[in-house]
Design an enzyme around this catalytic site. Sequence first.
Site, PDB file in Angstrom:
ATOM      1  N   LYS A  91     -32.750 -22.673   4.719  1.00 17.77           N
ATOM      2  CA  LYS A  91     -33.159 -21.381   5.286  1.00 17.77           C
ATOM      3  C   LYS A  91     -33.396 -21.495   6.785  1.00 17.77           C
ATOM      4  O   LYS A  91     -32.923 -20.664   7.564  1.00 17.77           O
ATOM      5  CB  LYS A  91     -34.432 -20.910   4.561  1.00 17.77           C
ATOM      6  CG  LYS A  91     -34.981 -19.588   5.035  1.00 17.77           C
ATOM      7  CD  LYS A  91     -35.869 -18.940   3.997  1.00 17.77           C
ATOM      8  CE  LYS A  91     -37.252 -19.549   3.897  1.00 17.77           C
ATOM      9  NZ  LYS A  91     -38.149 -19.181   5.018  1.00 17.77           N
ATOM     10  N   GLY A 112     -40.949 -14.389   8.120  1.00 17.74           N
ATOM     11  CA  GLY A 112     -41.761 -14.841   9.259  1.00 17.74           C
ATOM     12  C   GLY A 112     -40.925 -15.585  10.281  1.00 17.74           C
ATOM     13  O   GLY A 112     -41.148 -15.464  11.493  1.00 17.74           O
ATOM     14  N   ARG A 135     -49.318 -11.088   8.526  1.00 14.57           N
ATOM     15  CA  ARG A 135     -49.361 -12.480   8.980  1.00 14.57           C
ATOM     16  C   ARG A 135     -49.637 -12.561  10.487  1.00 14.57           C
ATOM     17  O   ARG A 135     -49.292 -11.666  11.241  1.00 14.57           O
ATOM     18  CB  ARG A 135     -48.044 -13.177   8.604  1.00 14.57           C
ATOM     19  CG  ARG A 135     -47.886 -13.239   7.087  1.00 14.57           C
ATOM     20  CD  ARG A 135     -46.613 -13.922   6.673  1.00 14.57           C
ATOM     21  NE  ARG A 135     -46.586 -15.316   7.059  1.00 14.57           N
ATOM     22  CZ  ARG A 135     -45.509 -16.097   6.939  1.00 14.57           C
ATOM     23  NH1 ARG A 135     -44.388 -15.579   6.470  1.00 14.57           N
ATOM     24  NH2 ARG A 135     -45.559 -17.346   7.296  1.00 14.57           N
ATOM     25  N   ASP A 191     -43.828 -26.222   3.197  1.00 16.75           N
ATOM     26  CA  ASP A 191     -43.363 -25.182   2.275  1.00 16.75           C
ATOM     27  C   ASP A 191     -43.347 -25.634   0.820  1.00 16.75           C
ATOM     28  O   ASP A 191     -43.060 -24.835  -0.074  1.00 16.75           O
ATOM     29  CB  ASP A 191     -41.951 -24.731   2.668  1.00 16.75           C
ATOM     30  CG  ASP A 191     -41.950 -23.951   3.978  1.00 16.75           C
ATOM     31  OD1 ASP A 191     -42.989 -23.360   4.322  1.00 16.75           O
ATOM     32  OD2 ASP A 191     -40.910 -23.947   4.651  1.00 16.75           O
TER      33      ASP A 191
HETATM   34  C1  S3P Z   1     -40.103 -22.568   9.506  1.00 18.25           C
HETATM   35  C2  S3P Z   1     -41.271 -23.177   9.851  1.00 18.25           C
HETATM   36  C3  S3P Z   1     -42.435 -23.250   8.961  1.00 18.25           C
HETATM   37  C4  S3P Z   1     -42.078 -22.896   7.520  1.00 18.25           C
HETATM   38  C5  S3P Z   1     -41.170 -21.727   7.410  1.00 18.25           C
HETATM   39  C6  S3P Z   1     -39.898 -21.952   8.189  1.00 18.25           C
HETATM   40  C7  S3P Z   1     -39.000 -22.547  10.490  1.00 18.25           C
HETATM   41  O1  S3P Z   1     -43.425 -22.362   9.424  1.00 18.25           O
HETATM   42  O2  S3P Z   1     -43.249 -22.673   6.770  1.00 18.25           O
HETATM   43  O3  S3P Z   1     -40.827 -21.475   6.056  1.00 18.25           O
HETATM   44  O4  S3P Z   1     -37.847 -22.286  10.109  1.00 18.25           O
HETATM   45  O5  S3P Z   1     -39.265 -22.833  11.670  1.00 18.25           O
HETATM   46  P1  S3P Z   1     -44.515 -22.871  10.504  1.00 18.25           P
HETATM   47  O6  S3P Z   1     -43.762 -23.577  11.545  1.00 18.25           O
HETATM   48  O7  S3P Z   1     -45.191 -21.649  11.034  1.00 18.25           O
HETATM   49  O8  S3P Z   1     -45.440 -23.759   9.724  1.00 18.25           O
END
Ligand code: S3P
Length: 441
Positions: free
Chosen positions: A27, A100, A128, A321
């Site tokens: 992802k 997010g 969030r 995650d």
């Molecule tokens: C992600 C970073 C992580 C992760 C999210 C994907 C990314 O979040 O939890 O699912 O692709 O940079 P955080 O960096 O805020 O912990």
Amino acid sequence: MSSTSNVVFTVNPGGRLSGRLRVPGDKSISHRSVMLGSLAEGTTRVSGFLEGADALATLRAFRRMGVRIEGPDSGRLVIHGVGMHGLKEPDGPIDLGNSGTSMRLLSGLLAGQGLRLTLTGDSSLSSRPMRRVTEPLARMRADVRSAADGTAPLEIHPVQRLAPLDYPMPVASAQVKSCVLLAGLYAGGRTCVSEPAPTRDHTERMLEGFGYPVHRDGSRVCLEGGGRLQATDIEIPADISSAAFFLVGASIAEGSDLVLEHVGMNPTRDGVINILRLMGADIEVLNLRSVGGEPVADLRVRSARLRGIRIPEDQVPLAIDEFPVLFVAAACAEGETLLTGAEELRVKESDRIQVMADGLSALGVRAQPTPDGIRIQGGPISGGRVNGHGDHRISMAFAIAALRAAGALHIDDCANVDTSFPGFVELARAAGLDIRAAGAA
Ligand code: S3P
């Protein structure tokens, strides 16, 4: 996809996982491939793209900003890059759904474009915290406004050139790091981010893959604004975060022997393997190779007797995650597992500490939340009804728990599984989980 759509998973207990399977594409890398491919000069061909709702939200956002993208067609995209300054103002707000990553990375990438935009999200994303990105962006003289409580929608207003920033990140967040670095592409000078603990470095790796110089020195990463991205081809590995459900499932279900193919093994993402091995899991890393700047391997996992551990805090950002399903592993382990230093879990797609503690408790497991973690006592898991809270990883974690449950599990609010793992039910069934989904998304 809204978290209120009620898809219910029913999972019958028992079974074992076997065979070979490849989970969908990563992802994090999928998001970044569209972002950098869109800003590049030339045509970027992507394979292994995750056709899940989150990455598709990013794809749609760039289409709305005038980028021509062919596909996805069986994970293939052809992105006709518009260059660093070629994006166009969309004709209304950009809805990023549950994602997010899209919102935090785009806030940085778009802050210095000279465009006026609004980024919105679903109810989970709209609750969030976004100050973690608007604050450093304000220091770069961006004009990115959140709602009064520091949440989405985010309004981006045009500014003259962004100022460079030297940013010691208060939280170990790859999303914040990436936001600042992507804004830094548009700053007049050198932007640096220092992280309190290593976080996923896909942005840095992919920038380099697009020919953009990135300077890394320990926990500090810097780049000069004003450069260009040169289109490239990207092969996206399978997502270790999706593989994690099967790593745990095959570990806890007796008689399992499963191979997960072509899994991304970036050292900033492999905490789940380290933690499971500390718990006694039997995971073999086969055929380790490098694909497009990212390490990839096949993982063979066989069932094992797990034991409770104190999870090392340095592994937390590397497995951030994977904790929902690691809590299921802990519930199946002998003795107690203690997690500390993981307060970030409370601000993910759901409060993952609380909702996992609630669900595990409803299934008869002793799970005690703490402000920054959880204490779980391994023991029997009963059948029953739990809630996925519209959080993909919670829904899938409980589905895996059924392998060791005494009765059927009914999991409500599972529609968002599609954000990161389209086809989960079918793939899990093929591997040996007795799962079915009912209800409309
Ligand atoms: C992600 C970073 C992580 C992760 C999210 C994907 C990314 O979040 O939890 O699912 O692709 O940079 P955080 O960096 O805020 O912990």
